[in-house]
Write an enzyme that holds these catalytic residues in place. Structure first.
Site, PDB file in Angstrom:
ATOM      1  N   GLU A 152       0.868  -1.179   0.000  1.00  0.00           N
ATOM      2  CA  GLU A 152       0.000   0.000   0.000  1.00  0.00           C
ATOM      3  C   GLU A 152       0.902   1.225   0.000  1.00  0.00           C
ATOM      4  OE1 GLU A 152      -3.621   2.227   2.453  1.00  0.00           O
ATOM      5  OE2 GLU A 152      -2.707   0.409   3.284  1.00  0.00           O
TER       6      GLU A 152
ATOM      7  N   ARG B 112       6.091 -13.001   9.914  1.00  0.00           N
ATOM      8  CA  ARG B 112       6.586 -11.640   9.716  1.00  0.00           C
ATOM      9  C   ARG B 112       8.007 -11.511  10.251  1.00  0.00           C
ATOM     10  NH1 ARG B 112       2.180  -7.258  11.632  1.00  0.00           N
ATOM     11  NH2 ARG B 112       3.761  -5.948  10.708  1.00  0.00           N
TER      12      ARG B 112
ATOM     13  N   LYS C  27       3.682   0.660  10.409  1.00  0.00           N
ATOM     14  CA  LYS C  27       3.819   1.822   9.528  1.00  0.00           C
ATOM     15  C   LYS C  27       3.164   3.057  10.148  1.00  0.00           C
ATOM     16  CE  LYS C  27       3.582   0.713   5.140  1.00  0.00           C
ATOM     17  NZ  LYS C  27       3.027   0.505   3.768  1.00  0.00           N
TER      18      LYS C  27
END
Length: 578
Positions: free
Chosen positions: A42, A286, A296
């Protein structure tokens, strides 16, 4: 040389579990033997080392099995996205050494997704809900308690169609309506309880401007975008495991929708979809690092609140931050390869990353001299007007890197810590009556009667020593054995002033992401120390940001983006030892 043939068991062991799945699909002939992955960021911030792990897998799988990897920007939320992030994500992927086949955007499919949503409404599989977000959340129930249906769940199809069209007008009020898929309010998977698939947003989109006022949610756009492109393997992190059934459900409905669009078959990549069996979603753990955060949202807050000096601050876990700090792309890839891919989340020690950086830079970095805490050393028996050119090896790990010249003279800078007026027993550096070797130069001996001068505060200002002219490096006398260590130095008349920035952990606690306190309270106040009274070789005027340097006996460094030939600035990348 005889080529070693890997046994089936050894090959299986050398492949990650993700790669093993891909290999099995190829052997089974799925998707016509085609491999196509994608990296779908994104564009709402800069990518960090956690994204780099996904990049290495997405692009790496395609490379290993002869497929392609596309870059697709998940730009479904214009409130957070812009072209700056798009450009920097592309730059960071290239720097890491990967290349995409095509660039796509979720916004490429806004028209198709809208038509699909209209079809869902017509099939009685979606409805417009006018409740508040709080009411919707409360009615969803809990994992052990079924949700309650919305009072708008059974409104007429024609009314839903009219309201959905209204949602995409400038007059629609944000938050007043959403489109929900009509699935199963009693499903134990909370994602199936009539998920929101469209919401109203009036902020202009970075690509489509004000064309749309109603945007699809990630869960609605993601799987369909994969299908439109013919992605064979959706490789993502473990938090998407509970999303997978919804991903599959929407794709199944999309297949049904597309099968009815006989007059629009050309709109849906017929060449790819002809032998397309669908996307296999595979989840891996992750990447989490000690003393940092990967959120983020938190990283953006650090930037917006000026708690760091931008997304590329060398203390940040962003790829551009690590690049500015002097990490090599190969070292990041080596680190990711070393920790591997599993089904279990773990907290990786930052020291492992630094070890990978250190190991790679040892092969690449040019060895130079720099003095960070200088004190003057005068060689009393060396001629005042004499200067010599000494040859310094650029990299002992690679003879092809050659040498460069460094000037020697009567007055030198050395590190303050390399002299002790009253030496401890084990101190092997410069002290009254003791000998040391100056690297690439001579053996010197500190004056025993008058070793140094001091200022009024008692600080040492000048150290005095004599040199042995028979011990210049390369001459037979250079082999003379002494107990003292080899020190680095700089000629005062030929040294260049520089600013040096020393970096430490950004956070003061090992796992700030798990700490209940506000993450701002956990920042390390000593994460940056700026030294302004440093000296480096004249040779470093030629170096640019991205060059790898080893300041001998100190650590690895790189010129900062702020550095110019008239104002040299260096970032410490990592020390010589952990």
């Amino acid at each position: 040389m005889e080529e070693k043939i890997m046994t089936e068991g050894e090959e299986k062991k050398s492949l990650s579990f993700v790669e093993q799945f891909v290999k099995e699909d190829l052997e089974a002939g799925k998707n016509g033997g085609r491999i196509q992955t994608r990296f779908p960021p994104e564009p709402n911030g800069y990518i960090h080392i956690g994204h780099a792990k996904a990049i290495c897998m997405d692009f790496g799988v395609a490379e290993k099995f002869g497929g392609i990897c596309n870059l697709r920007f998940d730009d479904t939320n214009p409130t957070k996205e812009n072209t700056e992030y798009v450009e920097n994500i592309m730059s960071d992927i290239k720097w890491l050494g990967f290349h995409w086949e095509n660039v796509y955007y979720a916004s490429d499919y806004f028209g198709k997704l809208w038509d699909f949503a209209v079809w869902l409404i017509k099939k009685g599989l979606a409805y417009v809900d006018e409740q508040t977000s709080e009411q919707i959340a409360e009615q969803k129930g809990t994992p052990t308690q079924a949700g309650r249906p919305s009072p708008f769940r059974d409104r007429p199809i024609e009314e839903n169609l009219r309201l959905f069209e209204q949602m995409n007008t400038p007059e629609a009020v944000e938050g007043s309506m959403v489109l929900r898929a009509k699935l199963d309010m009693a499903n134990p998977n909370m994602h199936f309880r009539d998920p929101i698939i469209y919401r109203i947003i009036h902020i202009p989109h970075h690509r489509t401007g004000t064309q749309w006022h109603c945007y699809p949610m990630y869960d609605f756009a993601h799987g369909q975008s994969d299908y439109f492109e013919g992605v064979t393997h959706s490789i993502c992190t473990l938090e998407f495991v509970p999303h997978r059934p919804l991903y599959d459900k929407f794709v199944d409905l999309l297949r049904e929708y597309m099968a009815e669009q006989t007059d629009r078959a050309a709109d849906f990549n017929p060449d790819i979809l002809k032998n397309y069996d669908g996307t296999r979603q595979i989840e891996f753990n992750r990447l989490n690092l000690t003393y940092t955060v990967m959120s983020k949202r938190k990283l953006k807050a650090l930037v917006d609140e000026q708690l760091v000096c931008g997304w590329d601050d060398p203390r940040m876990p962003t790829v551009c931050g690590m690049r500015r700090r002097g990490y090599s792309a190969q070292s990041i890839r080596n680190f990711i390869d070393s920790i591997g891919y599993t089904k279990f989340d773990a907290l990786n020690d930052y020291a492992l990353l630094e070890a990978a950086v250190r190991d790679d830079l040892n092969k690449k970095a040019c060895r130079v001299s720099a003095v960070l805490d200088p004190v003057k050393l005068v060689i009393t028996n060396y001629p005042e007007d004499k200067f010599e050119q000494m040859q310094a090896v650029n990299n002992p790990e690679n003879e092809a890197d050659g040498t460069h010249a460094i000037t020697f003279g009567r007055e030198l800078w050395i590190e303050r810590s390399d002299f002790m007026e009253v030496a401890e027993k084990k101190f092997q550096r410069l002290a009254p009556g003791k000998e040391v070797r100056l690297k690439n130069a001579y053996i010197i001996k500190c004056d025993e009667q008058h070793p140094c001068d001091k200022d009024a505060q008692g600080n040492i200002t000048t150290i005095y020593a004599t040199y042995d002219p028979e011990t210049r490096s390369g001459l037979p006398g250079a082999d003379r054995k002494i107990k003292g260590k080899t020190l680095h130095w700089l000629c005062c008349q030929h040294a260049v002033p520089a600013e040096v920035r020393l970096y430490d952990r950004l956070f003061s606690v090992e796992n700030p992401g798990a700490d209940e306190r506000d993450f701002r309270e956990l920042l390390n106040p000593d994460s940056l120390k700026v030294l302004t009274n440093c000296y480096v070789e004249e040779y470093l005027k030629e170096k640019k940001a991205g060059d790898f340097l080893q300041f001998q006996r100190i650590g690895y460094f790189t010129p900062d983006l702020d550095s110019t030939p008239d104002r040299l600035v260096f970032n410490k990348t990592v020390g010589l030892k952990s």
